[in-house]
Enzyme design. Structure first.
Site, short mmCIF file in Angstrom:
data_model
loop_
_atom_site.label_atom_id
_atom_site.label_comp_id
_atom_site.label_asym_id
_atom_site.label_seq_id
_atom_site.Cartn_x
_atom_site.Cartn_y
_atom_site.Cartn_z
N CYS A 198 84.08 -30.89 -3.65
CA CYS A 198 84.22 -30.61 -2.22
C CYS A 198 82.96 -30.86 -1.41
O CYS A 198 83.02 -31.42 -0.31
CB CYS A 198 84.72 -29.18 -2.00
SG CYS A 198 83.53 -27.86 -2.37
N HIS A 240 83.87 -23.03 -1.60
CA HIS A 240 84.54 -24.23 -1.12
C HIS A 240 84.06 -24.57 0.28
O HIS A 240 83.86 -23.68 1.11
CB HIS A 240 86.06 -24.06 -1.11
CG HIS A 240 86.77 -25.28 -0.61
ND1 HIS A 240 86.72 -26.49 -1.27
CD2 HIS A 240 87.52 -25.48 0.50
CE1 HIS A 240 87.42 -27.38 -0.59
NE2 HIS A 240 87.90 -26.80 0.49
N ASP A 288 89.48 -31.29 5.76
CA ASP A 288 89.08 -30.97 4.38
C ASP A 288 89.60 -32.07 3.48
O ASP A 288 90.80 -32.16 3.20
CB ASP A 288 89.65 -29.62 3.96
CG ASP A 288 89.20 -29.19 2.56
OD1 ASP A 288 88.52 -29.98 1.88
OD2 ASP A 288 89.54 -28.07 2.15
#
Length: 275
Positions: free
Chosen positions: A71, A110, A125
């Site tokens: 991420c 995250h 995202d």
């Protein structure tokens, strides 16, 4: 010294051919193309390689060397490309709740993005693995929002947002976050932990994901799954290193690193998986 993001190389990597103005339409196009072209993958921490978050390293790995990342790598690269186009972007942090019991507290490990547009604030995202959203989501709670893949929604309670995806008829909670802006050192600290702790799932096994129109590719260790949007999933167990490496290259489109000992590490991983 500041590094100017290489937009031309990034556009070539993801196959973007549009007019790169800082608009919602541009954001939508870049969002879905990024998830199709650049896989989510954790080969670096699994193989003991460093995960570097500075812009030159991200461009070298995810653009020029044909790799993917997790991420922080995805969303830092994406945010810097968006900012170079004139978007107003802020980094946020979330607690992953997917497959976690309600009573288990999870850390903020995250990364996601808030993008401010004339139409309002949106969440972007491109780095949540097997359920990465494939479109920006308007920061509005209690509204089902369509994407090229599953529908998503946000729930807002006492300043906390919960992101959910509709999978096989059930709303699955992915993560929870607030709107406190994060800085690069926040991500560097969490990334170092995730890529070094001996019990981190990024260190102990393989996790990969990539999207295509109507499809999601997913790999967990030796288990490869092809999810068809609105249909059945095809599952396959990979029995050899050669079979695994072939899937990494053909289905996840990874240009394999020349890491010494990679085959041995993969052999050991396969040996621990049930047949």
């Amino acid at each position: 010294m500041d590094h100017t993001p290489d937009l031309a190389a990034y556009f070539d990597r993801i196959g973007y051919r549009g007019d790169p103005q800082p608009t919602l339409d541009t954001l939508r196009q870049l969002h879905v193309l990024h998830t199709e072209a650049i896989p989510f993958e954790n080969l670096s921490p699994f193989l003991g390689e460093p995960v570097e978050l500075d812009q030159p390293a991200l461009e070298d790995k995810l653009i020029h060397r044909g790799r993917g990342g997790y991420c922080y790598e995805h969303n830092l690269l994406f945010s810097r490309m968006l900012q170079a186009l004139g978007f107003e972007v802020a980094g946020l942090a979330a607690r992953v709740r997917l497959n976690q019991p309600d009573h288990v507290q999870t850390p903020r490990t995250h990364m996601l993005l808030r993008v401010r547009l004339d139409e309002g604030d949106y969440l972007a995202d491109v780095g949540f693995g097997g359920l990465t959203q494939t479109a920006p989501l308007k920061l509005v709670p209690d509204v089902e929002q369509a994407t090229p893949h599953e529908p998503f929604r946000l729930i807002h309670t006492d300043g906390l947002y919960t992101l959910q995806a509709l999978v096989a008829g059930d709303w699955r909670t992915l993560y929870q976050f607030d709107l406190q802006e994060q800085q690069l050192p926040d991500y560097q600290l969490a990334s170092w932990y995730l890529s070094h702790h001996p019990q981190s799932h990024f260190v102990t096994g393989l996790m990969l994901a990539r999207t295509e129109p109507g499809l999601r590719h997913a790999l967990h260790n030796n288990r490869y799954t092809l999810h068809h949007l609105g249909g059945a999933s095809e599952k396959r167990e990979l029995a050899s290193v050669d079979e695994l490496l072939d899937v990494l290259q053909t289905q996840f489109r990874i240009r394999l690193p020349e890491t010494p000992g990679m085959r041995d590490k993969l052999e050991r991983l396969l040996a621990t998986e049930p047949s």
